[in-house]
Design an enzyme around this catalytic site. Sequence first.
Site, PDB file in Angstrom:
ATOM      1  N   ARG A   1     -13.618  -8.704   2.133  1.00  0.00           N
ATOM      2  CA  ARG A   1     -12.198  -8.454   1.850  1.00  0.00           C
ATOM      3  C   ARG A   1     -11.386  -9.695   2.215  1.00  0.00           C
ATOM      4  NH1 ARG A   1     -10.377  -3.311   1.660  1.00  0.00           N
ATOM      5  NH2 ARG A   1      -8.543  -4.397   0.849  1.00  0.00           N
TER       6      ARG A   1
ATOM      7  N   HIS B   1      -7.486   0.610  -6.330  1.00  0.00           N
ATOM      8  CA  HIS B   1      -7.690  -0.235  -5.142  1.00  0.00           C
ATOM      9  C   HIS B   1      -8.380  -1.526  -5.605  1.00  0.00           C
ATOM     10  CE1 HIS B   1      -7.951  -1.442  -1.117  1.00  0.00           C
ATOM     11  NE2 HIS B   1      -8.850  -0.623  -0.636  1.00  0.00           N
TER      12      HIS B   1
ATOM     13  N   GLN C   1     -10.359  -4.110  -3.255  1.00  0.00           N
ATOM     14  CA  GLN C   1     -11.680  -3.665  -2.799  1.00  0.00           C
ATOM     15  C   GLN C   1     -12.770  -4.127  -3.762  1.00  0.00           C
ATOM     16  OE1 GLN C   1     -12.388  -1.797   0.102  1.00  0.00           O
ATOM     17  NE2 GLN C   1     -14.458  -2.386  -0.453  1.00  0.00           N
TER      18      GLN C   1
ATOM     19  N   ARG D   1       0.881  -1.184   0.000  1.00  0.00           N
ATOM     20  CA  ARG D   1       0.000   0.000   0.000  1.00  0.00           C
ATOM     21  C   ARG D   1       0.903   1.213   0.000  1.00  0.00           C
ATOM     22  NH1 ARG D   1      -5.370   1.410   3.508  1.00  0.00           N
ATOM     23  NH2 ARG D   1      -6.126  -0.113   1.991  1.00  0.00           N
TER      24      ARG D   1
ATOM     25  N   ASP E   1     -17.317   7.203  -1.579  1.00  0.00           N
ATOM     26  CA  ASP E   1     -16.097   7.060  -0.788  1.00  0.00           C
ATOM     27  C   ASP E   1     -15.800   8.436  -0.187  1.00  0.00           C
ATOM     28  OD1 ASP E   1     -13.677   6.149   0.283  1.00  0.00           O
ATOM     29  OD2 ASP E   1     -12.600   6.163  -1.629  1.00  0.00           O
TER      30      ASP E   1
ATOM     31  N   CYS F   1     -16.409   1.653   0.611  1.00  0.00           N
ATOM     32  CA  CYS F   1     -15.265   0.799   0.968  1.00  0.00           C
ATOM     33  C   CYS F   1     -14.869   0.945   2.432  1.00  0.00           C
ATOM     34  CB  CYS F   1     -14.081   1.110   0.054  1.00  0.00           C
ATOM     35  SG  CYS F   1     -13.489   2.807   0.221  1.00  0.00           S
TER      36      CYS F   1
HETATM   37  N1   CP Z   1     -11.365  -0.192   2.493  1.00  0.00           N
HETATM   38  C1   CP Z   1     -10.103  -0.273   2.926  1.00  0.00           C
HETATM   39  O1   CP Z   1      -9.172  -0.556   2.157  1.00  0.00           O
HETATM   40  O2   CP Z   1      -9.931  -0.032   4.249  1.00  0.00           O
HETATM   41  P1   CP Z   1      -8.555   0.152   5.053  1.00  0.00           P
HETATM   42  O3   CP Z   1      -7.968   1.471   4.631  1.00  0.00           O
HETATM   43  O4   CP Z   1      -8.970   0.119   6.486  1.00  0.00           O
HETATM   44  O5   CP Z   1      -7.629  -0.980   4.702  1.00  0.00           O
HETATM   45  N1  NVA Z   2     -10.016   6.602  -1.313  1.00  0.00           N
HETATM   46  C1  NVA Z   2      -9.631   6.218   0.025  1.00  0.00           C
HETATM   47  C2  NVA Z   2      -9.852   4.748   0.229  1.00  0.00           C
HETATM   48  C3  NVA Z   2      -9.495   4.217   1.587  1.00  0.00           C
HETATM   49  C4  NVA Z   2      -9.658   2.730   1.685  1.00  0.00           C
HETATM   50  C5  NVA Z   2      -8.175   6.573   0.261  1.00  0.00           C
HETATM   51  O1  NVA Z   2      -7.365   6.368  -0.640  1.00  0.00           O
HETATM   52  O2  NVA Z   2      -7.855   7.074   1.338  1.00  0.00           O
END
Ligand code: CP
Ligand code: NVA
Length: 303
Positions: free
Chosen positions: A289, A133, A136, A106, A221, A261
């Site tokens: 997930r 992502h 997701q 990540r 989101d 998400c």
């Molecule tokens: N939706 C999601 O990826 O959540 P986190 O940021 O908690 O991993």
């Molecule tokens: N769009 C959000 C998703 C978090 C899971 C971010 O990137 O922070």
Amino acid sequence: MTMDTRHFLTLTDLTPDELRGIVTRAIELKSAHRKGADYTPLKNKTLALIFDKSSTRTRVSFEAAMTHFGGNAIFLTAQDTQLGRGEPIEDTARVLSRMVDIVAMRTFSHDTIEKFAANSRVPVINALTDMFHPCQLLADVQTYQERRGDIAGATVAWIGDGNNVCHSWMNAARLFGFNLRVATPEGYGPNADLLAACASHVDMISSPADAAAGAAIVVTDTWASMGQEGEKTERMTAFEGYIVDRDIMAVAAADAMFMHCLPAYRGLEVAADVIDGEQSVVWSQAENRLHAQKALLEFLLST
Ligand code: CP
Ligand code: NVA
């Protein structure tokens, strides 16, 4: 590992048949897990999780997945590795991929994960970048499929920021064959090149209510993703009128699902009575997930 190592940096790294196979397998693995099945195909396998951003769901679901499968996960951040002291990402990839069996990363720039994958002998999974992502979407398509069957042909409304999760919904639309309507404030639309590539299945719609009209899923989101904390004030103003509230859900299909998400900010992108209401499937999305990523790990480590 050979040159054929498969990565999952975006949904487009897999074929539509492979993606459908993973979603169907996720549903099977969920049911087996609920029955208490002891299935440990990844004994002695190690997953390295390299996270430059916060996470609740992604981290815990990957760690639990490896525990269920009889393997192990190592959580790494820049602060406790030499990455934080300037060791190049390419060198880190060369070293880690000689020690572990699979990596989930990540990070901010999508280039970083591409560089890592280019130098990795083992599969690399995108656990979120600024651009995509994909994990997701495996869980989200699973959540729909469990309730309604194949998502092909469905109409989905994305209301809010044209961000990383929106980009993965766009890719999902063309790969799974559903129609996505995207409503974003001006200046916050999705990536233009991706939009052109997904044009057959994605339409930009100027009003949130028009996007939601008759939709089977309404999804949103946060308005300020990780890394955009400094833009919060201007974003809150720009996104006025884009909240998914009861009025928006009322124009969607009568049995429409609300998806997010998570993490969610009640009163901003979604009204509390929508996310906490009967049409919301957000807790299933989060739970899935775990199962979707188990199916993904199994797929990447067996091909
Ligand atoms: N939706 C999601 O990826 O959540 P986190 O940021 O908690 O991993
Ligand atoms: N769009 C959000 C998703 C978090 C899971 C971010 O990137 O922070």
